[in-house]
Design a protein around this motif. Structure first.
Motif, PDB file in Angstrom:
ATOM      1  N   THR A 343     103.741  86.853  48.063  1.00  0.00           N
ATOM      2  CA  THR A 343     104.801  87.545  48.530  1.00  0.00           C
ATOM      3  C   THR A 343     104.098  88.335  49.426  1.00  0.00           C
ATOM      4  O   THR A 343     104.696  89.466  50.034  1.00  0.00           O
ATOM      5  N   ALA A 344     102.844  88.745  49.372  1.00  0.00           N
ATOM      6  CA  ALA A 344     102.027  89.788  50.098  1.00  0.00           C
ATOM      7  C   ALA A 344     100.954  89.004  50.893  1.00  0.00           C
ATOM      8  O   ALA A 344     100.763  87.880  50.975  1.00  0.00           O
ATOM      9  N   PRO A 345     100.326  89.633  51.982  1.00  0.00           N
ATOM     10  CA  PRO A 345      99.351  89.108  52.892  1.00  0.00           C
ATOM     11  C   PRO A 345      98.405  88.137  52.195  1.00  0.00           C
ATOM     12  O   PRO A 345      97.940  88.528  51.087  1.00  0.00           O
ATOM     13  N   ASP A 346      98.176  87.045  53.006  1.00  0.00           N
ATOM     14  CA  ASP A 346      97.187  86.146  52.386  1.00  0.00           C
ATOM     15  C   ASP A 346      95.733  87.154  52.811  1.00  0.00           C
ATOM     16  O   ASP A 346      95.425  87.540  53.804  1.00  0.00           O
ATOM     17  N   LEU A 347      94.757  86.911  51.735  1.00  0.00           N
ATOM     18  CA  LEU A 347      93.308  87.534  51.746  1.00  0.00           C
ATOM     19  C   LEU A 347      92.542  86.799  51.809  1.00  0.00           C
ATOM     20  O   LEU A 347      91.179  87.136  51.658  1.00  0.00           O
ATOM     21  N   THR A 348      92.435  85.474  52.191  1.00  0.00           N
ATOM     22  CA  THR A 348      91.329  84.500  52.193  1.00  0.00           C
ATOM     23  C   THR A 348      90.156  84.895  53.001  1.00  0.00           C
ATOM     24  O   THR A 348      89.095  84.761  52.599  1.00  0.00           O
ATOM     25  N   HIS A 349      90.642  85.580  54.064  1.00  0.00           N
ATOM     26  CA  HIS A 349      89.523  85.759  55.129  1.00  0.00           C
ATOM     27  C   HIS A 349      89.673  87.278  55.552  1.00  0.00           C
ATOM     28  O   HIS A 349      89.567  87.820  56.755  1.00  0.00           O
ATOM     29  N   ILE A 350      90.192  88.257  54.536  1.00  0.00           N
ATOM     30  CA  ILE A 350      90.451  89.529  54.963  1.00  0.00           C
ATOM     31  C   ILE A 350      89.404  90.258  55.495  1.00  0.00           C
ATOM     32  O   ILE A 350      89.542  91.295  56.449  1.00  0.00           O
ATOM     33  N   GLY A 351      88.210  89.806  55.254  1.00  0.00           N
ATOM     34  CA  GLY A 351      86.952  90.512  55.698  1.00  0.00           C
ATOM     35  C   GLY A 351      86.660  90.316  57.115  1.00  0.00           C
ATOM     36  O   GLY A 351      86.040  91.112  57.813  1.00  0.00           O
ATOM     37  N   SER A 352      87.435  89.490  57.883  1.00  0.00           N
ATOM     38  CA  SER A 352      87.051  89.162  59.136  1.00  0.00           C
ATOM     39  C   SER A 352      88.147  89.741  59.983  1.00  0.00           C
ATOM     40  O   SER A 352      88.001  89.596  61.422  1.00  0.00           O
ATOM     41  N   ARG A 353      89.345  90.379  59.437  1.00  0.00           N
ATOM     42  CA  ARG A 353      90.132  91.061  60.326  1.00  0.00           C
ATOM     43  C   ARG A 353      89.641  92.186  60.614  1.00  0.00           C
ATOM     44  O   ARG A 353      89.110  92.996  59.885  1.00  0.00           O
ATOM     45  N   THR A 354      90.239  92.943  61.833  1.00  0.00           N
ATOM     46  CA  THR A 354      89.767  94.529  62.192  1.00  0.00           C
ATOM     47  C   THR A 354      90.553  95.239  61.666  1.00  0.00           C
ATOM     48  O   THR A 354      90.128  96.415  61.644  1.00  0.00           O
ATOM     49  N   THR A 355      91.762  94.921  61.172  1.00  0.00           N
ATOM     50  CA  THR A 355      92.603  96.040  60.562  1.00  0.00           C
ATOM     51  C   THR A 355      93.175  95.686  59.206  1.00  0.00           C
ATOM     52  O   THR A 355      93.262  94.591  58.754  1.00  0.00           O
ATOM     53  N   VAL A 356      93.671  96.814  58.560  1.00  0.00           N
ATOM     54  CA  VAL A 356      94.569  96.363  57.296  1.00  0.00           C
ATOM     55  C   VAL A 356      95.567  97.493  57.263  1.00  0.00           C
ATOM     56  O   VAL A 356      95.764  98.257  58.038  1.00  0.00           O
ATOM     57  N   ALA A 357      96.386  97.165  56.356  1.00  0.00           N
ATOM     58  CA  ALA A 357      97.671  97.639  56.256  1.00  0.00           C
ATOM     59  C   ALA A 357      98.721  97.505  57.476  1.00  0.00           C
ATOM     60  O   ALA A 357      99.164  98.673  58.195  1.00  0.00           O
ATOM     61  N   GLY A 359      97.725  96.406  60.528  1.00  0.00           N
ATOM     62  CA  GLY A 359      97.493  96.916  61.967  1.00  0.00           C
ATOM     63  C   GLY A 359      97.426  98.439  62.129  1.00  0.00           C
ATOM     64  O   GLY A 359      97.099  98.993  63.244  1.00  0.00           O
ATOM     65  N   LEU A 360      97.381  99.069  60.984  1.00  0.00           N
ATOM     66  CA  LEU A 360      97.261 100.418  61.059  1.00  0.00           C
ATOM     67  C   LEU A 360      95.927 101.345  60.695  1.00  0.00           C
ATOM     68  O   LEU A 360      95.799 102.317  61.485  1.00  0.00           O
ATOM     69  N   LEU A 361      95.100 100.610  60.080  1.00  0.00           N
ATOM     70  CA  LEU A 361      93.909 101.055  59.820  1.00  0.00           C
ATOM     71  C   LEU A 361      92.915 100.315  60.239  1.00  0.00           C
ATOM     72  O   LEU A 361      92.895  98.946  59.942  1.00  0.00           O
ATOM     73  N   GLU A 362      91.781 100.780  60.777  1.00  0.00           N
ATOM     74  CA  GLU A 362      90.307  99.811  61.109  1.00  0.00           C
ATOM     75  C   GLU A 362      89.884  99.508  59.571  1.00  0.00           C
ATOM     76  O   GLU A 362      89.907 100.247  58.749  1.00  0.00           O
ATOM     77  N   ASN A 363      89.670  98.187  59.761  1.00  0.00           N
ATOM     78  CA  ASN A 363      89.086  97.559  58.447  1.00  0.00           C
ATOM     79  C   ASN A 363      87.642  98.146  58.118  1.00  0.00           C
ATOM     80  O   ASN A 363      86.970  97.172  57.887  1.00  0.00           O
ATOM     81  N   SER A 364      87.621  99.161  57.987  1.00  0.00           N
ATOM     82  CA  SER A 364      86.198  99.898  57.510  1.00  0.00           C
ATOM     83  C   SER A 364      86.024 100.063  55.981  1.00  0.00           C
ATOM     84  O   SER A 364      87.179  99.934  55.363  1.00  0.00           O
ATOM     85  N   LYS A 365      85.275 100.164  55.497  1.00  0.00           N
ATOM     86  CA  LYS A 365      84.925 100.203  53.841  1.00  0.00           C
ATOM     87  C   LYS A 365      85.817 101.480  53.568  1.00  0.00           C
ATOM     88  O   LYS A 365      86.781 101.327  52.429  1.00  0.00           O
ATOM     89  N   ALA A 366      85.604 102.424  54.130  1.00  0.00           N
ATOM     90  CA  ALA A 366      86.339 103.826  53.599  1.00  0.00           C
ATOM     91  C   ALA A 366      87.931 103.725  54.012  1.00  0.00           C
ATOM     92  O   ALA A 366      88.615 104.265  52.772  1.00  0.00           O
ATOM     93  N   ASN A 367      88.234 103.107  54.986  1.00  0.00           N
ATOM     94  CA  ASN A 367      89.808 102.736  55.090  1.00  0.00           C
ATOM     95  C   ASN A 367      90.292 101.887  54.187  1.00  0.00           C
ATOM     96  O   ASN A 367      91.682 102.060  53.696  1.00  0.00           O
ATOM     97  N   LEU A 368      89.639 100.823  53.737  1.00  0.00           N
ATOM     98  CA  LEU A 368      90.061  99.868  52.957  1.00  0.00           C
ATOM     99  C   LEU A 368      90.204 100.526  51.566  1.00  0.00           C
ATOM    100  O   LEU A 368      91.239 100.379  50.467  1.00  0.00           O
ATOM    101  N   HIS A 369      89.317 101.358  51.353  1.00  0.00           N
ATOM    102  CA  HIS A 369      89.209 102.106  50.061  1.00  0.00           C
ATOM    103  C   HIS A 369      90.703 103.032  49.879  1.00  0.00           C
ATOM    104  O   HIS A 369      91.371 102.939  49.178  1.00  0.00           O
TER     105      HIS A 369
END
Ligand code: CUA
Length: 441
Positions: A343-357, A359-369
């Motif tokens: 029901t939610a996004p597939d995260l198999t390779h989430i670390g290789s994407r540039t954004t989270v949420a 396309g809203l946040l850059e996929n940095s450690k602080a932003n993912l936190h």
């Protein structure tokens, strides 16, 4: 104030307003408007180009018409204006009944102008409807599904044993220089799929199969946006399109089809473990990207594919355990690990994407936190936060457990008390989850 001084005041105000309004045209604002990440004037593919061409034809025809009509009107207003000393009791001039030749000519010219706009418009409508017949053989095909408030992308040509289509979220990777047919679906309300520099926009309708096609002429990184109001987080329902050359695209597909990376708790990795990152919640609506990322997103995407230095295997293993304990596994798939939900996004390779949420946040450690610890401040009303009441009456736990019908905190029907089994994430748990998710390259 006399009538004269009032009219003088209005004139000077109008002039200064007009002057201020034209300033952006000659400064950065104008150029940013023309080349910004969501500008339709900076086209990178044939579909967006054909749409821009129609815009220009229409602009020229209506612009020239406007100049001619406004000039004649201005001439008449000046020439026949009331002058000082005019007799305001004079009889009105002789009223004519028009000139048939002029009127017929104007009708003819108007029809001609409309035909001039209609021909390229109709050609573009046909051209944009589907991949041209002579290119169907080389076209690639993907499915895009809109959900409140993110995009799911499926690759029907890429089958994974036991898992069906390759599925990714929010970052659509396509081959450059080839037409891509996008089948548009929705899982809930009406959304609209729009990649301003490549093509747009077509609605994703419930119970109706829509489609569009687009093509990126060169490898690149493009912004996408839901363009139909779809609920409280519509404005932050974004996505990205990354176009790669054939070799890079094939390598990317092969990697994405592989199961998630596994880092054992006692793995020996090269180099020392990185120091903990700084985290301070920036609060609601705070921007979610750095200037470096914004200036060179394609380079950022390429860097994001590499395994990070300074990984902490013990923390990653802890994160994987927390991912199960916090029931994240019930909604998110991580192929090869414990996650199985769809029901939610597939995260198999989430670390290789540039954004989270989405396309809203850059996929940095602080932003993912930030996204994991404060989801409702990033994307108000999202299901990770409010929970999902399911058909059988069971509530899929969220951070809040909101009852879909009442909009209030969910109540346990047996005890009559607020459902207490909601998700909580401490700072330490968020750090472990971030380490785990970022290890999934
Ligand atoms: Cu989805 Cu707006």
């Amino acid at each position: 104030m006399t009538l004269q001084s009032l009219s003088h005041l209005i004139k000077t105000r109008a002039l200064s307003c007009a002057a201020v309004a034209t300033v952006p045209l000659f400064t950065g604002g104008w150029f940013n408007w023309l080349t910004g990440p969501q500008s339709t004037f900076d086209t990178h593919g044939p579909v967006a180009k054909s749409q821009l061409d129609v815009f220009y034809v229409t602009l020229w025809v209506t612009g020239i018409t406007f100049v001619i009509v406004a000039s004649i009107m201005a001439y008449a207003m000046l020439k026949f204006r009331a002058r000082k000393g005019d007799d305001d009791k004079a009889a009105i001039p002789h009223q004519g009944h028009g000139n048939p030749l002029i009127e017929l000519s104007l009708i003819g010219l108007s029809v001609l102008a409309l035909v001039f706009i209609a021909v390229p418009t109709l050609k573009a409508i046909w051209y944009n409807y589907d991949v041209p017949a002579d290119q169907k053989a080389v076209a690639y095909e993907v499915n895009a599904t809109g959900l409140q408030w993110w995009f799911k992308f499926e690759y029907p040509k890429e089958q994974i044993d036991g898992a069906g289509n390759l599925v990714i979220a929010n970052e659509l990777v396509i081959p450059a220089g080839r037409p891509v047919r996008v089948n548009l679906r929705t899982a809930d309300v009406i959304h609209s799929f729009w990649v301003p520099k490549l093509a747009g926009k077509v609605d994703m309708m419930p119970n109706r199969g829509n489609h569009l096609w687009l093509q990126a002429d060169q490898p690149g990184y493009f912004w996408g946006q839901c363009a139909e109001y779809c609920g409280e987080s519509h404005a932050v329902m974004r996505f990205r399109v990354i176009a790669l050359n054939e070799a890079d695209f094939a390598a990317w597909l092969a990697h994405q089809k592989s199961p998630a990376r596994i880092v054992a708790a006692d793995a020996k990795l090269e180099g020392p473990v990185a120091a903990p990152y700084e985290f301070k919640n920036p609060g609601r609506n705070a921007p979610g990207w750095t200037k470096e990322f914004d200036d060179a997103p394609f380079v950022a995407w390429q860097n994001q594919q590499k395994i990070e230095t300074g990984e902490d295997p013990a923390l990653i293993a802890q994160g994987r355990k927390i991912f199960q304990e916090k029931t994240c596994v019930a909604c998110h798939t991580i192929r090869g690990h414990e996650g199985v939900g769809s029901t939610a996004p597939d995260l198999t390779h989430i670390g290789s994407r540039t954004t989270v949420a989405a396309g809203l946040l850059e996929n940095s450690k602080a932003n993912l936190h930030r996204w994991i610890a404060h989801p409702n401040e990033v994307k108000p009303g999202n299901k990770m936060y409010v929970g999902v009441p399911s058909v059988g009456g069971n509530v899929m736990t969220g951070y809040l457990n909101i009852d879909k019908n009442t909009g209030e905190r969910a109540i346990d029907p047996e005890t009559g008390k607020i459902v207490k089994d909601h998700i909580t994430v401490t700072d330490a748990e968020a750090r472990a989850l971030v380490a785990y998710l970022h290890s999934l390259k």
